[in-house]
Design an enzyme around this catalytic site. Structure first.
Site, mmCIF file in Angstrom:
data_model
loop_
_atom_site.group_PDB
_atom_site.id
_atom_site.type_symbol
_atom_site.label_atom_id
_atom_site.label_comp_id
_atom_site.label_asym_id
_atom_site.label_seq_id
_atom_site.Cartn_x
_atom_site.Cartn_y
_atom_site.Cartn_z
ATOM 1 N N HIS A 131 57.238 44.865 -21.534
ATOM 2 C CA HIS A 131 58.756 44.528 -21.268
ATOM 3 C C HIS A 131 59.014 43.613 -20.235
ATOM 4 C CE1 HIS A 131 62.669 45.707 -21.576
ATOM 5 N NE2 HIS A 131 62.810 46.741 -20.768
ATOM 6 N N CYS A 259 63.274 51.370 -14.464
ATOM 7 C CA CYS A 259 63.952 50.497 -15.267
ATOM 8 C C CYS A 259 65.085 51.178 -16.031
ATOM 9 C CB CYS A 259 62.960 49.994 -16.403
ATOM 10 S SG CYS A 259 62.226 51.244 -17.399
ATOM 11 N N ARG A 287 69.033 42.327 -14.855
ATOM 12 C CA ARG A 287 68.631 41.957 -16.187
ATOM 13 C C ARG A 287 69.631 40.743 -16.609
ATOM 14 N NH1 ARG A 287 66.271 45.739 -19.349
ATOM 15 N NH2 ARG A 287 65.924 43.961 -20.810
HETATM 16 N N1 NVA Z 1 58.713 52.801 -21.160
HETATM 17 C C1 NVA Z 1 60.103 53.077 -21.784
HETATM 18 C C2 NVA Z 1 61.052 51.841 -21.221
HETATM 19 C C3 NVA Z 1 62.322 52.044 -21.595
HETATM 20 C C4 NVA Z 1 63.510 50.648 -21.345
HETATM 21 C C5 NVA Z 1 60.133 53.072 -23.370
HETATM 22 O O1 NVA Z 1 59.509 52.177 -24.030
HETATM 23 O O2 NVA Z 1 60.796 53.795 -23.677
HETATM 24 N N1 CP Z 2 65.622 49.167 -18.892
HETATM 25 C C1 CP Z 2 65.892 48.904 -20.442
HETATM 26 O O1 CP Z 2 65.419 48.148 -21.188
HETATM 27 O O2 CP Z 2 66.928 49.618 -20.801
HETATM 28 P P1 CP Z 2 67.490 49.779 -22.209
HETATM 29 O O3 CP Z 2 66.433 50.574 -23.075
HETATM 30 O O4 CP Z 2 68.737 50.594 -22.089
HETATM 31 O O5 CP Z 2 67.626 48.482 -22.989
#
Ligand code: NVA
Ligand code: CP
Length: 305
Positions: A131, A259, A287
């Site tokens: 990410h 996050c 972001r």
């Molecule tokens: N690790 C989490 C981050 C969400 C922004 C996921 O992949 O769901």
């Molecule tokens: N942190 C993040 O990526 O949030 P969303 O899943 O809401 O985009």
């Protein structure tokens, strides 16, 4: 094949340390309101979301508009990709209409496939592996509150997931100390960890990771796509909650990052995420600034110097 004239942002390692410094400076100018250019005027960004999103979707859409461009939200319910049209074909077709593609999906290989066949820049908006956009925002938040990240200790508490992997890449490129406390069986990607050399290491004890840390960071125990493992993971991650007692191990001025979305009472206590050391709202705002900087460079001709 013609020579590729564009670049993608699939991983933190796509930028050098020097480039990241310029990227952060550009994002900070944007945050301060000192950047009035419209590098995306007349340009469009396609946003493919195979998973849910609040922050990524809204920050990319608003950010594109603020830079003078137009963003399209494409969900699998509506586009043919959801009915099995190949990624390679989708990439080639979208590239005839738009100037950049942001994608959030499951397998990282799909993003690489998209980038291989697209004639425009591709941005990774989250995969099961990484990410990177979020980590740019996280480091911007560290800079905002603590200054340069070099020389800081960052603690990661919990799952060795996509977020953890991108933090590890950042530690490798920028050279700060990252200590990850993960339960056995939930380690980050071994190849990515090896790539960061001495800058990142995994321990089992959250207190060891948090000790003296300037930044304490966590994320959900079950990521998108792992919902059915929730109960199993709650057991495996018992003792990995970031709470007031754990924050006491960290530096006095330590900040807490997440996050989002967060689960209060699981990976973080309400006291910490809603408390004075939490910077999660600035982190979410960053972001927008980080991704605008990325788009201005990748799609808008802005130079990293
Ligand atoms: N690790 C989490 C981050 C969400 C922004 C996921 O992949 O769901
Ligand atoms: N942190 C993040 O990526 O949030 P969303 O899943 O809401 O985009």
């Amino acid at each position: 094949m013609t020579e590729r004239l564009h670049r993608d942002f699939l991983a933190i390692t796509d930028f050098s340390r020097t480039e990241l410094a310029y990227l952060f400076a550009l994002a900070e100018r944007m945050r301060a309101g000192h950047y009035r250019e419209k590098p995306l005027a007349g340009k469009a960004l396609a946003m493919i979301f195979m998973k849910a999103s609040t922050r990524t979707r809204v920050s990319f859409e608003v950010g594109t508009w603020q830079l003078g461009g137009h963003a399209l939200f494409l969900s699998p319910r509506d586009v043919q990709l959801g009915r099995g049209e190949p990624i390679a074909d989708t990439a080639r077709v979208l590239s005839r209409y738009v100037d950049g593609i942001m994608i959030r999906t499951f397998a990282h290989a799909e993003v690489e496939e998209l980038a291989k066949f697209a004639g425009v820049p591709v941005i990774n908006g989250l995969t099961d592996l990484s990410h990177p956009c979020q980590i740019l925002a996280d480091i911007l938040t560290v800079r905002q509150h603590l200054g340069e990240i070099t020389g800081k200790k960052v603690a990661w508490i919990g799952d060795g997931n996509n977020m953890a992997n991108s933090w590890i890449e950042a530690a490798g490129v920028l050279g700060f100390e990252l200590v990850l406390a993960c339960p056995e069986g939930y380690d980050p990607d071994a190849g990515i960890l090896a790539g960061a050399g001495e800058h990142a290491r995994v321990v089992r004890d959250p207190a060891e990771a948090a000790k003296g840390a300037h930044v304490v960071n966590t994320d959900v125990w079950a990521s998108m796509g792992q919902e059915e493992e929730q109960a199993l993971r709650e057991k495996a991650f018992a003792g990995y909650e970031v709470n007031a007692a754990l924050m006491k191990q960290a530096d006095k001025k330590a900040i807490f990052l997440h996050c989002l979305p967060a689960h209060r009472g699981e990976e973080v206590s309400a006291e910490v995420i809603d408390g004075p050391q939490s910077r999660v709202w600035d982190e979410a705002e960053n972001r927008l600034h980080a991704q605008k900087a990325v788009m201005a460079v990748l799609m808008g001709g802005e130079q990293l110097r």
